[in-house]
Design a protein around this motif. Structure first.
Motif, short mmCIF file in Angstrom:
data_model
loop_
_atom_site.label_atom_id
_atom_site.label_comp_id
_atom_site.label_asym_id
_atom_site.label_seq_id
_atom_site.Cartn_x
_atom_site.Cartn_y
_atom_site.Cartn_z
N PHE A 25 -19.92 26.04 23.23
CA PHE A 25 -18.52 26.34 22.92
C PHE A 25 -18.38 26.50 21.40
O PHE A 25 -19.17 25.93 20.65
N ASP A 46 -13.63 32.62 26.99
CA ASP A 46 -13.21 31.34 27.59
C ASP A 46 -13.97 30.15 27.02
O ASP A 46 -13.72 29.01 27.39
N PHE A 49 -12.43 28.89 20.84
CA PHE A 49 -11.09 28.37 20.60
C PHE A 49 -10.76 28.42 19.11
O PHE A 49 -11.37 27.72 18.31
N ILE A 51 -8.23 27.22 16.82
CA ILE A 51 -7.13 26.26 16.93
C ILE A 51 -6.27 26.24 15.66
O ILE A 51 -5.46 25.34 15.46
N ASN A 57 -8.07 18.31 14.08
CA ASN A 57 -7.95 18.56 15.52
C ASN A 57 -9.23 19.23 16.05
O ASN A 57 -9.68 18.92 17.16
N GLY A 60 -11.77 16.63 16.76
CA GLY A 60 -11.42 15.85 17.94
C GLY A 60 -11.66 16.62 19.22
O GLY A 60 -12.19 16.08 20.21
N ILE A 61 -11.28 17.89 19.23
CA ILE A 61 -11.49 18.71 20.43
C ILE A 61 -13.00 18.82 20.71
O ILE A 61 -13.44 18.71 21.86
N ALA A 62 -13.77 19.00 19.65
CA ALA A 62 -15.22 19.08 19.82
C ALA A 62 -15.75 17.78 20.44
O ALA A 62 -16.58 17.81 21.36
N GLY A 64 -14.13 15.70 22.37
CA GLY A 64 -13.71 15.67 23.78
C GLY A 64 -14.58 16.56 24.64
O GLY A 64 -15.02 16.17 25.73
N LEU A 65 -14.86 17.76 24.16
CA LEU A 65 -15.74 18.68 24.89
C LEU A 65 -17.13 18.06 25.06
O LEU A 65 -17.73 18.13 26.14
N VAL B 129 -7.47 16.80 24.36
CA VAL B 129 -7.38 18.26 24.46
C VAL B 129 -8.76 18.83 24.81
O VAL B 129 -8.90 19.69 25.70
N GLY B 130 -9.79 18.33 24.13
CA GLY B 130 -11.15 18.79 24.42
C GLY B 130 -11.57 18.51 25.87
O GLY B 130 -12.14 19.38 26.55
N ILE B 133 -9.59 20.85 28.20
CA ILE B 133 -10.13 22.22 28.14
C ILE B 133 -11.40 22.31 29.00
O ILE B 133 -11.59 23.26 29.77
N PHE B 137 -12.17 24.71 32.19
CA PHE B 137 -13.31 25.62 32.19
C PHE B 137 -14.20 25.39 33.40
O PHE B 137 -14.67 26.33 34.04
N ALA B 161 -2.82 18.31 17.45
CA ALA B 161 -3.29 18.26 18.84
C ALA B 161 -2.19 18.70 19.80
O ALA B 161 -2.44 19.43 20.77
N SER B 164 -2.00 22.42 19.98
CA SER B 164 -3.12 23.07 20.67
C SER B 164 -3.03 22.85 22.19
O SER B 164 -3.38 23.73 22.96
N LYS B 167 -0.68 25.43 23.44
CA LYS B 167 -1.27 26.77 23.37
C LYS B 167 -2.17 27.03 24.58
O LYS B 167 -2.14 28.12 25.16
N TYR B 168 -2.96 26.02 24.95
CA TYR B 168 -3.91 26.22 26.04
C TYR B 168 -3.35 25.78 27.40
O TYR B 168 -4.10 25.64 28.37
#
Lengths: 310, 274
Positions: A25, A46, A49, A51, A57, A60-62, A64-65, B129-130, B133, B137, B161, B164, B167-168
């Motif tokens: 990702f 898909d 992202f 952002i 953020n 943080g998103i990374a 979480g993924l 959020v991660g 997402i 997916f 956060a 975002s 947005k998603y």
């Protein structure tokens, strides 16, 4: 001498990795055109992202993924990737040892005319002091291709640093690299020049100049700042006993410091460090900045003469 | 279980959880009772009813995730995990001690059942959020629940956060805001007001519910209602009392991060179990 963009190499290898593995990702913070991830967005919308201007953020998103088994690459500039989202990298990514990668362009003085706000000269020191973090700066376009791939294959957080400006090509597509293993790219017996990233080419140039003066210099590309290859440093200590470190970074806490730590603990050998002398630089063309701030082959030769007492 | 019995059951479990929280903080002589008690009811509703989880398989890929963004109140989560037998109950007495799996702030690599490492305020929602997402997916039905404090909303990253998530269109992401009105230095409104809270989340594109965070019936009903929300992340603003359940702690700032002495402990347990 041919020059090629290291950030272009990053964008290209990212697409290759994305094609091979749908766990890859990408997260950008509004500068995807500049960090060369746009192609990835076209190919894998898909998994990409943007952002916006919100680096904390992004980290943080990374994280979480990564908890779900994805392999996120955060793509931004070195100043933001090492400082604007530092605590998020430290606490949300490195402390739980999550498999997220921070890939940054615009390392060192390479953002040139953008000036000191955009020149990252502290990031090596910051990143190498965080437990679980691996820190890499490849020496050219081809090294980026190989080392980004290795970073994606290894588990754990990695800080990958590239340049804004294109830099000279020193490798071929066949050259191989191993994370945590320095690469001796020129043999020599009198002095050891250990360089990282865009300074590897300057080290090679300096070795040539020294050669003309009858001094035999070995050159080591220390593309992995952490974990540092202490063995190759010790080999240099045993062989030449005289080491010059070269980095596009503050002289404090980067490659020079890391190598000095090894040298100090062995109790023998001499080190001279070439780097930015604990000062903010200024706007200007990248190559001219390198000259003005002493990050060029001439300064390496001066340091070599000092250390050889010539 | 019909809804009346469910509420009664959860209220009983919430008492047990509050007792566990006080027990572990008393034994540690360190920790954060006030905020742990203010989220005890929602944590009970989640772990004893709402979450799709398997204590025997803490890393189950399909599980619902919980992120305690206000990580200092981890005794509430540790208590729930102990009661759900993620680890032996007696382990609660190791809280904050050397070699313990129960760190002062949540460490996902140490404690079975924790989905994220937290403790530095403001970071949890981004992580949620991660995760949300990733669920979209992978086309997986699991949901991600993030528990935030009202003081925590002062951190700018929370709003990055929030943007975002909208947005998603992360309708699989649920944020709880524990509005207990207090932070370390005093009343949130005096230190740096984050009010009005409900309109802020609405303006950021979230579907917002406001409830009494100690009314189990309202909690259960709202957790049902949110299942109808589509295309938007969900925020549940919970009006709570810091220290809820222990009279001398309720609404008193110093109980943010202080352990009770023996006398105070006995009063607390007596009041909770009354």
């Amino acid at each position: 001498m041919e020059k090629k963009g290291t950030r272009d190499a990053f964008g290209e290898v990212l697409c290759e990795l994305g094609r091979e593995n749908d766990k890859i990702f990408v997260i950008d913070a509004d500068i995807s055109a500049s960090t060369k991830t746009t192609k990835f967005y076209e190919l894998f919308p898909d998994r990409a992202f943007d952002i916006g201007i919100a680096e904390q953020n992004a980290a943080g998103i990374a994280a979480g993924l990564a908890t779900t088994g994805k392999i996120p690459f955060i793509s931004t500039y070195a100043v933001f990737g090492s400082m604007r989202m530092l605590e998020q990298i430290r606490t949300s990514i490195c402390y739980p040892n999550l498999n997220a990668k921070i890939a940054v362009s615009h390392g060192g003085l390479t953002p040139g005319n953008d000036g000191p706000t955009h020149q990252a000269i502290e990031d090596f020191g910051i990143m190498r002091s965080i437990p679980n973090m691996t820190v890499i700066m490849p020496g050219d376009y081809y090294a980026v291709k190989k080392l980004v791939r290795k970073a994606a294959e290894m588990y754990g957080p990695v800080y990958l640093r590239f340049t804004r400006d294109s830099i000279p090509v020193i490798y071929t597509p066949e050259d191989e690299f191993e994370i945590g293993k320095g690469k001796r790219i020129k043999e020599g017996n009198d002095i050891s020049i250990i360089a990282i990233g865009d300074m590897v080419y300057a080290a090679l140039q300096a070795a040539e100049k020294l050669n003309e003066m009858g001094i035999s210099a070995e050159v080591i590309d220390m593309h992995t700042l952490k974990p540092l290859d202490a063995d190759i440093v010790k080999e240099a200590i045993d062989k030449t006993g005289k080491i010059i470190t070269v980095e596009d970074h503050n002289i404090i806490n980067g490659l020079g410091s890391a190598i000095s730590e090894v040298v100090a603990e062995t109790g023998k050998g001499i080190v001279r460090r070439v780097g930015i002398n604990d000062t903010f630089a200024e706007s200007g063309e990248y190559t001219l900045l390198l000259e003005k701030y002493g990050l060029d082959s001439n300064n390496i030769v001066i340091k070599a003469k000092e250390i050889l007492r010539l | 279980m019909d809804s009346y019995n469910k509420v009664e059951y959860l209220e009983k479990k919430a008492k047990e959880l509050r007792k566990t929280i006080i027990d572990m903080i008393y034994h540690a002589q360190s920790g954060h009772p006030g905020g742990s008690l203010s989220i005890a009811d929602i944590v009970t509703a989640l772990y004893f009813d709402e979450l799709n989880i398997d204590p025997k398989n803490p890393k189950w890929e399909e599980r619902d995730r919980v992120i305690l963004s206000k990580g200092h109140v981890c005794p509430a989560i540790y208590g729930a995990l102990a009661m759900k037998e993620y680890f032996p109950y007696e382990e609660i007495y190791t809280l904050r001690k050397i070699n313990s799996r129960l760190q002062g702030h949540p460490d996902m690599k140490k404690t079975p059942g924790l989905d994220m490492t937290t403790g530095s305020l403001g970071q949890g929602l981004s992580v949620g959020v991660g995760m949300a997402i990733a669920a979209k997916f992978d086309k997986k039905p699991y949901r991600t629940f993030v528990i935030l404090g009202d003081g925590e909303l002062q951190e700018g990253q929370v709003w990055e956060a929030a943007m975002s998530a909208a947005k998603y269109k992360l309708d699989n992401l649920i944020a709880f805001v524990d509005v207990n009105n207090l932070q370390v230095d005093g009343c949130c409104d005096d230190i740096m007001s984050v009010k009005p809270i409900v309109p802020k989340w609405k303006d950021f594109g979230w579907e917002v519910f406001e409830i009494d965070g100690h009314n189990m019936e309202a909690i259960v009903k709202t957790l049902e209602e949110i299942k109808n929300v589509k295309g938007k992340p969900i925020c549940i603003v919970m009006n709570t009392i810091k220290g809820k359940g222990v009279s001398y702690m309720e609404g008193v700032c110093k109980w943010h991060g202080q352990a009770p002495n023996t006398e105070e402990y006995n009063i607390a347990i007596e009041e909770i179990m009354r």
